[in-house]
Structure formats: C-alpha cells, structure tokens
Design an enzyme around this catalytic site. Structure first.
Site, PDB file in Angstrom:
ATOM      1  N   SER A  57       0.831  -1.198   0.000  1.00  0.00           N
ATOM      2  CA  SER A  57       0.000   0.000   0.000  1.00  0.00           C
ATOM      3  C   SER A  57       0.869   1.252   0.000  1.00  0.00           C
ATOM      4  O   SER A  57       1.679   1.440  -0.897  1.00  0.00           O
ATOM      5  CB  SER A  57      -0.956  -0.047   1.188  1.00  0.00           C
ATOM      6  N   ASP A  94      -2.798   6.018  -4.014  1.00  0.00           N
ATOM      7  CA  ASP A  94      -1.615   5.396  -3.417  1.00  0.00           C
ATOM      8  C   ASP A  94      -1.070   4.316  -4.349  1.00  0.00           C
ATOM      9  O   ASP A  94      -1.660   4.041  -5.405  1.00  0.00           O
ATOM     10  CB  ASP A  94      -1.937   4.865  -2.014  1.00  0.00           C
ATOM     11  N   ASP A 122      -1.012   1.086  -4.709  1.00  0.00           N
ATOM     12  CA  ASP A 122      -1.841   0.003  -5.247  1.00  0.00           C
ATOM     13  C   ASP A 122      -3.235   0.484  -5.606  1.00  0.00           C
ATOM     14  O   ASP A 122      -4.118  -0.328  -5.925  1.00  0.00           O
ATOM     15  CB  ASP A 122      -1.896  -1.186  -4.288  1.00  0.00           C
ATOM     16  N   ASP A 126      -5.857   1.702  -4.122  1.00  0.00           N
ATOM     17  CA  ASP A 126      -7.100   1.417  -3.410  1.00  0.00           C
ATOM     18  C   ASP A 126      -7.510   2.589  -2.516  1.00  0.00           C
ATOM     19  O   ASP A 126      -8.625   2.601  -1.987  1.00  0.00           O
ATOM     20  CB  ASP A 126      -7.027   0.101  -2.616  1.00  0.00           C
TER      21      ASP A 126
END
Length: 572
Positions: A152, A312, A314, A316
C-alpha cells in the site's frame, strides 16, 4: 515431544545450512554476523498475517519479506484452498496482481509457481495492476482466491502479500486463521512445492492475463456513474483535473475511466507518472498527506485545476485536494471526501428516483458519524464494522446472499471508498471518477467542492476528526504497544477534555456481533469520542478523534484540545 525452542542464532544457522535457500540470501545473512540486533529483529518471529496477509521490510530472514516467506505463505494458502475446494472435478484457480514496489513482480511470480506446484492454476497479470482490479477479476473469472503483492502506502523498504477469497474480499478472521494454521504446518522450505515457469506454463497452470481484463474493469467502474446524462452533455469537459498516481498502479486505470466519462482536461503530474519503487519524489506515497500533493498543487496552480486527485501505490486509496473560491488548494480528509461522495450520490439517486428502499451504507467504527447522518437523512440504513475494508466486503456478501439490503456505498476514514457491487475492496479508481463527477455537477451550479462541504456542515453539523500515531518499532515496540492498551483498558479515564467518559467500548470482547479485535473506543458526554487501535500492518498504535461543534471554529478547538489531552496521557 521435545520442548526445545530455537534461538535466533539457531534460526540463522538453519537458513545458512538450508539447501533450498540461494547463496545470495546467505551472503546477506553472513554480512550481518556482527550485527546481533539486526539479526534479532529479522528472526525473533515469523512474519505474521495481519489484516489479510503479510507486510514487512524486504530482506533475508523469517521476519522479512522475501521469496521464502512468500513461498511458505503461498504453500499454506494452497493447502487451505485444496482443503476447502468446492469440488474436486475442476482445477482451482487464483488471480495474482502486484504493484510497483521492489521485488513485487518476483514475489508475484514466486506465488504463482508455488500455486502451480500444488496443482492450482495461477492467473497472473503481466505488469502492475491496482488492488481493486484484482478483487474485480477474482469475481469476474470465478476464481477460488486472489493474491496481490503490495505494501500500500508504506515506505519503499516494505512489501506485502494480501490474500483474497472467492468473493474478491480480503480474508476475514475465520478464514485467515485457517490459512495461518496451514502455514504453520510448513516447517521447512523443503515442504514448499514449486514448478519452474516453463513447467507451469506447459501444464496450463500459469496463465497470463491480457488487456481484456483492463477493459472489463474500466467499463464496469465507469458504469457506476450516478449522473451519466450530465456527463453525456459534456459537463466533464469543463472540469480541470490534476492527477498523480504517486508512482503506482493507478495511472492507466484512472485515466482510462476518466476518458470514458468525458473528462478531457486531465493533467498528469509528469514527475510522478511512471512507476518508481523508491517513490523518489515524496517522503511517503500516501494521499492522506499534503506533502504527497506538493507537485500536484504546483501543477494545479498552473492549470487552474478545480480538483487534484492522488492515488496510493496500489490504487485502493484516493485523496483529493480542491480549489477554494480564493484560488487556494485545501486537502480533504478521508471523512470529508466520504461525506461529499455520499451526499452527491444519494442526492442524485433520490432526484432520479433510483434510491433503493432497502439501501444500506457501511462504514467502520472509526469513521466519522457525518456520513451516517447523511445516509439516514436519505432513508438508508447504516452499518458499522471493524476497521478494514474486508469487513465491509463481508457485509456486502451478507446483503447479496440474504437480499435484506441493497449496498449503495461503503467507506473508511483512511481514504478507502467503494460504490457499486463489482468488487469487495476499496477502489481509488471509482472514487476518483465519482469525485470528478461531483466536481462537474457542482461547477455547473457555480460551486466548488469546498462550498458543498460547507453546505453539508450547515445542514448536518460541524464534524471534525483527526488521526495521530505513535510508532514503536521492533520486538520492544510490540511489548510497549501491548502495555499501553492494557493501561487504558484497566484504568480508563473518568473524564477527558472537561467531559465525562460515558462509555468504554472494548471490542476485544466481541461487541455488537463483531469479531474480537484489540480496539478501545471512549465515548464522551458531549458527543465526541476517541479510539485506540494498534495497527495490523505497521509498528504503531493509532489514536482516532472525533468531535461535533456549533461552528467550524468551535469544532476545531474541541478537536485540538481532545487530541492534546489524550496524547499527553499516552506519552506519559
């Protein structure tokens, strides 16, 4: 049975003697022989499953992210899948995606080859993809599970391994406990079954996913629009957007969806457009922090952008910065973005007569009550879950199975949102498209999103929230965090900030039918609250604060005082 417990030195030696471990890893460990503190941290425990999987610093050792800890975890996951397979007539399958971090492609391939070694088909994206697309693709391909290699928004030295179930959601506790039990049975790397890439491809157990999945994801996300007529009229052309993927996976998907919806004035921060495992232009690739938007704000000023969006690594989590009437840029908190998205969506659905009679909104226990107030105003039922989008996904599954409620929106204060029923994890792509749509709608009315937020405050109350963290690294840090939670649990304050503590909610007892979790929430008699929660993925304890004031200034003052008093006790 022997009671012998391996020491750290025993564990180091076992890695050095293991024929299954490559020489480069052994050289790394030998280079640390005069650094016992570092070896202690690398081996004092096995890297543990937190919220849905592994996360840790990259490097050699049992408490590090490397191909061996990934392989061991995957062997356990494979055993779990084979033990719980619905039928033995077909080959189980798992979708795998990864982000832009160091060793993410290598860890993703390693997981795929271990799955293949266990007779499970691994369906692997050829290059980086967002976490929400992984969730979507698990559902679309009717896979038995999913894996995404990501940490993340953690610093560059970290990587992680998140595991998903067949519904496309991160594993919830009862599932994770079974996987962990299988992982613990993998006592040596000799037990990890693995094919070579060539063997896996020849057997049809390594399948490479193509761009058809990208188009399916983008088309589905675009279909979540609540005001397609507005966008078809060309309103998107009037909105100036600056977008930064912060060197992560969001670049392609976000741009593709915005283009489908007719947003033609989209400016990408050039320095942050390409994947970069070092995230070299930011201190932290976290759209929760204003510093991450520094370059986007500069470009926003040059282009007179209405809204700045960051995702961010990734993709999400989505953060937004909006232009005020004075031309300045103000970053929205996760709670504020959630309130705007909720208000826009529900008001539009009501206006069009599309609000479901049994509509539901799901939020976490540390998320602002402002969104809940908005939802109830529009006749929706509000559900609270523990922190972590996996619990929101689990609630969505319950609704889908029983038909009792229709899911409309779910969100958490940490910049995670999901509208639509196509995934079971938070999605920065749909959040980016919907907040851009809201900006287009309100711009036609001569309003900025800050004007809309002020409208919301006037109607529903002046809510303010904050998050503070205390980092405590290493073995000692774990003990300190535990002691801090025990202190607040055993000796809770009678009053804070001049207000009486009316109730202490100890979620370790399994309150309100929720799973047990080490979280304490303190309710005060003025309607404010604060919450203590050790992070499941980082070496820190988080403090959440929330107040409601008679004005924005009053709310800010109450919040600052509450923070000061709670943190003063925590640091004493």
């Amino acid at each position: 049975m022997s009671d012998y417990v391996m020491t750290v030195q025993d564990k180091v030696e076992s890695w050095l003697q293991d024929v299954h471990i490559d020489e480069e890893t052994k050289r790394e460990l030998r280079s640390l022989e005069n650094n016992p503190a570092e070896l202690e941290d690398r081996f004092y425990k096995d890297l543990e499953f937190g919220t849905g999987g592994l996360r840790g610093v990259i490097g050699a050792g049992s408490n590090r992210m490397n191909r061996y800890t990934v392989g061991r975890a995957t062997q356990g996951f494979a055993a779990y899948l084979l033990a719980t397979a619905k039928t033995s007539d077909s080959v189980p399958s798992v979708v795998i995606a990864h982000d832009s971090r160091h060793f993410s492609p290598e860890f993703a391939l390693e997981a795929a080859l271990v799955l293949a070694g266990n007779g499970i088909a691994a369906k692997l994206f050829r290059s980086l993809r967002p976490t929400p697309q992984l969730s979507f693709t698990v559902r679309r391909l009717h896979a038995d599970g999913g894996i995404v290699i990501t940490a993340s928004h953690n610093p560059p030295e970290y990587n992680g391994y998140k595991v998903y179930n067949a519904s496309g959601g991160q594993l919830v506790p009862h599932e994770a406990e079974q996987v962990i039990a299988h992982i613990r049975q993998v006592e040596s790397f000799a037990q990890v079954k693995r094919l070579t890439r060539e063997e896996a491809e020849a057997k049809g157990l390594l399948v490479w996913l193509d761009e058809a999945e990208d188009e399916a994801f983008a088309g589905t996300v675009a279909s979540v629009s609540v005001n397609p007529e507005l966008l078809r009229s060309g309103a998107g052309k009037d909105v100036v957007i600056v977008y930064t993927p912060l060197h992560g996976t969001g670049n392609g998907p976000v741009r593709r969806v915005l283009d489908k919806l007719g947003f033609s004035q989209v400016h990408i921060v050039p320095e942050q457009e390409q994947p970069d495992a070092e995230f070299s232009t930011v201190k932290s690739p976290n759209p929760e922090e204003r510093e991450a938007f520094k370059m986007a704000i500069e470009l926003g000023r040059k282009t007179c952008a209405d809204i700045l969006i960051g995702t961010d690594p990734d993709a999400d989590r989505m953060g937004a910065v909006v232009r005020t009437k004075s031309g300045e840029y103000e970053i929205l908190t996760g709670n504020q973005s959630g309130a705007i998205l909720m208000y826009y969506m529900l008001s539009q659905l009501k206006e069009k007569g599309k609000l479901p009679e049994n509509g539901a909104v799901v939020k976490t226990i540390v998320t602002s009550e402002l969104g809940a107030e908005i939802a109830r105003h529009y006749g929706l039922t509000v559900f609270n879950t523990l922190t972590g989008f996996k619990y929101i996904g689990e609630k969505m599954n319950e609704f889908e199975k029983s038909g009792s409620y229709t899911y409309v929106f779910g969100y958490e204060e940490s910049y995670g949102y999901l509208a639509g029923n196509y995934a079971r994890d938070k999605d920065a792509v749909v959040a980016a498209s919907l907040i851009s749509e809201a900006a287009a709608y309100y711009k036609q009315q001569g309003k900025t999103l800050m004007d809309v937020l002020e409208d919301i405050y006037r109607e529903f109350g002046y809510y303010r929230e904050a998050l503070s963290s205390i980092t405590m690294k290493g073995k000692d840090g774990v003990a300190k965090i535990g002691a801090l939670m025990t202190s607040w649990r055993v000796s809770p304050p009678d009053s804070i900030n001049g207000f009486t503590v009316t109730e202490v909610l100890d979620y370790s007892l399994g309150l309100d039918g929720l799973p047990k979790e080490n979280v304490l929430k303190f309710l005060l008699d003025d309607g404010s609250w604060f919450c203590l929660r050790p992070s499941g993925t980082e070496p820190k304890i988080k403090f959440y604060f929330a107040v409601k004031g008679s004005s924005d200034d009053d709310a800010k003052a109450r919040l600052a005082s509450l923070q000061e008093q709670v943190l003063s006790r925590a640091n004493s």
